[in-house]
Design a protein around this motif. Structure first.
Motif, PDB file in Angstrom:
ATOM      1  N   VAL A  33      44.996  12.079 -47.212  1.00  0.00           N
ATOM      2  CA  VAL A  33      45.505  13.347 -46.679  1.00  0.00           C
ATOM      3  C   VAL A  33      44.330  14.261 -46.352  1.00  0.00           C
ATOM      4  N   GLN A  34      44.273  14.728 -45.108  1.00  0.00           N
ATOM      5  CA  GLN A  34      43.265  15.725 -44.745  1.00  0.00           C
ATOM      6  C   GLN A  34      43.657  17.033 -45.400  1.00  0.00           C
ATOM      7  N   LEU A  35      42.740  17.622 -46.160  1.00  0.00           N
ATOM      8  CA  LEU A  35      43.030  18.844 -46.894  1.00  0.00           C
ATOM      9  C   LEU A  35      42.621  20.093 -46.136  1.00  0.00           C
ATOM     10  N   THR A  36      41.410  20.133 -45.631  1.00  0.00           N
ATOM     11  CA  THR A  36      40.890  21.337 -44.989  1.00  0.00           C
ATOM     12  C   THR A  36      41.180  21.350 -43.499  1.00  0.00           C
ATOM     13  N   TYR A  37      41.164  22.576 -42.960  1.00  0.00           N
ATOM     14  CA  TYR A  37      41.419  22.846 -41.543  1.00  0.00           C
ATOM     15  C   TYR A  37      42.801  22.341 -41.118  1.00  0.00           C
ATOM     16  N   ARG A  38      43.777  22.607 -41.990  1.00  0.00           N
ATOM     17  CA  ARG A  38      45.192  22.332 -41.718  1.00  0.00           C
ATOM     18  C   ARG A  38      46.002  23.464 -42.319  1.00  0.00           C
ATOM     19  N   PHE A  39      47.250  23.585 -41.892  1.00  0.00           N
ATOM     20  CA  PHE A  39      48.113  24.600 -42.467  1.00  0.00           C
ATOM     21  C   PHE A  39      48.413  24.269 -43.926  1.00  0.00           C
ATOM     22  N   MET A  40      48.290  25.267 -44.773  1.00  0.00           N
ATOM     23  CA  MET A  40      48.496  25.124 -46.218  1.00  0.00           C
ATOM     24  C   MET A  40      49.833  24.465 -46.531  1.00  0.00           C
ATOM     25  N   ASP A  41      50.912  24.940 -45.927  1.00  0.00           N
ATOM     26  CA  ASP A  41      52.246  24.403 -46.231  1.00  0.00           C
ATOM     27  C   ASP A  41      52.350  22.915 -45.920  1.00  0.00           C
ATOM     28  N   GLU A  42      51.724  22.477 -44.827  1.00  0.00           N
ATOM     29  CA  GLU A  42      51.769  21.060 -44.458  1.00  0.00           C
ATOM     30  C   GLU A  42      51.001  20.211 -45.477  1.00  0.00           C
ATOM     31  N   VAL A  43      49.854  20.705 -45.903  1.00  0.00           N
ATOM     32  CA  VAL A  43      49.049  19.974 -46.884  1.00  0.00           C
ATOM     33  C   VAL A  43      49.805  19.874 -48.212  1.00  0.00           C
ATOM     34  N   VAL A  44      50.382  20.983 -48.655  1.00  0.00           N
ATOM     35  CA  VAL A  44      51.133  20.990 -49.916  1.00  0.00           C
ATOM     36  C   VAL A  44      52.303  20.009 -49.835  1.00  0.00           C
ATOM     37  N   ALA A  45      52.999  19.995 -48.712  1.00  0.00           N
ATOM     38  CA  ALA A  45      54.141  19.080 -48.549  1.00  0.00           C
ATOM     39  C   ALA A  45      53.691  17.618 -48.641  1.00  0.00           C
ATOM     40  N   GLU A  46      52.601  17.265 -47.973  1.00  0.00           N
ATOM     41  CA  GLU A  46      52.117  15.879 -48.010  1.00  0.00           C
ATOM     42  C   GLU A  46      51.642  15.486 -49.401  1.00  0.00           C
ATOM     43  N   LEU A  47      50.942  16.391 -50.082  1.00  0.00           N
ATOM     44  CA  LEU A  47      50.475  16.089 -51.434  1.00  0.00           C
ATOM     45  C   LEU A  47      51.644  15.947 -52.400  1.00  0.00           C
ATOM     46  N   THR A  48      52.664  16.763 -52.224  1.00  0.00           N
ATOM     47  CA  THR A  48      53.861  16.672 -53.071  1.00  0.00           C
ATOM     48  C   THR A  48      54.550  15.328 -52.880  1.00  0.00           C
ATOM     49  N   GLU A  49      54.618  14.869 -51.634  1.00  0.00           N
ATOM     50  CA  GLU A  49      55.210  13.552 -51.359  1.00  0.00           C
ATOM     51  C   GLU A  49      54.457  12.436 -52.068  1.00  0.00           C
ATOM     52  N   LEU A  50      53.164  12.614 -52.262  1.00  0.00           N
ATOM     53  CA  LEU A  50      52.339  11.605 -52.940  1.00  0.00           C
ATOM     54  C   LEU A  50      52.383  11.738 -54.463  1.00  0.00           C
ATOM     55  N   GLY A  51      53.128  12.721 -54.952  1.00  0.00           N
ATOM     56  CA  GLY A  51      53.259  12.886 -56.394  1.00  0.00           C
ATOM     57  C   GLY A  51      52.394  13.963 -57.003  1.00  0.00           C
ATOM     58  N   HIS A  52      51.579  14.633 -56.208  1.00  0.00           N
ATOM     59  CA  HIS A  52      50.787  15.749 -56.719  1.00  0.00           C
ATOM     60  C   HIS A  52      51.696  16.967 -56.831  1.00  0.00           C
ATOM     61  N   ARG A  53      51.627  17.674 -57.933  1.00  0.00           N
ATOM     62  CA  ARG A  53      52.475  18.838 -58.164  1.00  0.00           C
ATOM     63  C   ARG A  53      51.651  20.120 -58.033  1.00  0.00           C
ATOM     64  N   PRO A  54      51.952  20.922 -57.007  1.00  0.00           N
ATOM     65  CA  PRO A  54      51.195  22.161 -56.805  1.00  0.00           C
ATOM     66  C   PRO A  54      51.626  23.261 -57.764  1.00  0.00           C
ATOM     67  N   GLU A  55      50.653  24.032 -58.211  1.00  0.00           N
ATOM     68  CA  GLU A  55      50.917  25.220 -59.009  1.00  0.00           C
ATOM     69  C   GLU A  55      50.190  26.367 -58.325  1.00  0.00           C
TER      70      GLU A  55
END
Length: 147
Positions: free
Chosen positions: A74-96
């Motif tokens: 997952v590309q983290l930087t230079y992307r919209f925050m919401d899109e990155v959070v959504a992709e990471l959540t799909e992979l099992g990462h839990r944002p706080e």
């Protein structure tokens, strides 16, 4: 540049000494600041030291066309925050939520400093578009972020 959650990146790892880092990367771009060093890499690398030991590794946003920070494909930087959070959540990462972005128990944060505008990524964005762009990634053990 692929991040290693909780550990750093291939060039710099949490727990290494300043001497080890500078043997690989050379001296910092702005010498004379003992607690924080910026290294001339792509993307830019900022290392916080506790004494002479790496405590935190940060990667900046390279902007359009530059190398970006990634994790698990997952590309983290230079992307919209919401899109990155959504992709990471799909992979099992839990944002706080944290001060300027999100922390993840795997040992990293994504953040925005507000220096970029949605129009940097979306030419149709209006001046009042509230979408945040991920401008940086911090990497350290989860306890550093989440206590």
């Amino acid at each position: 540049m692929e991040i290693l959650p909780g550990r750093g990146v291939a060039m710099v790892r949490v727990g290494e000494t300043r001497a080890e880092v500078e043997a690989r990367l050379g001296p910092p771009a702005h010498p004379g600041i003992p607690a924080r060093s910026v290294y001339d890499t792509e993307p830019s690398l900022v290392v916080d030291y506790d004494g002479d030991v790496v405590e935190l590794v940060e990667l900046g946003c390279s902007g359009d066309g530059g190398e970006q920070a990634t994790v698990d494909g997952v590309q983290l930087t230079y992307r919209f925050m919401d899109e990155v959070v959504a992709e990471l959540t799909e992979l099992g990462h839990r944002p706080e939520p944290c001060d300027s972005g999100y922390a993840f128990r795997a040992g990293f944060t994504i953040f925005s400093t507000g220096s970029r505008h949605a129009a940097d990524l979306d030419p149709l964005a209006t001046p009042d578009d509230p979408r945040e762009i991920v401008e940086g990634v911090g990497i350290a053990p989860a306890a550093f972020w989440l206590g």
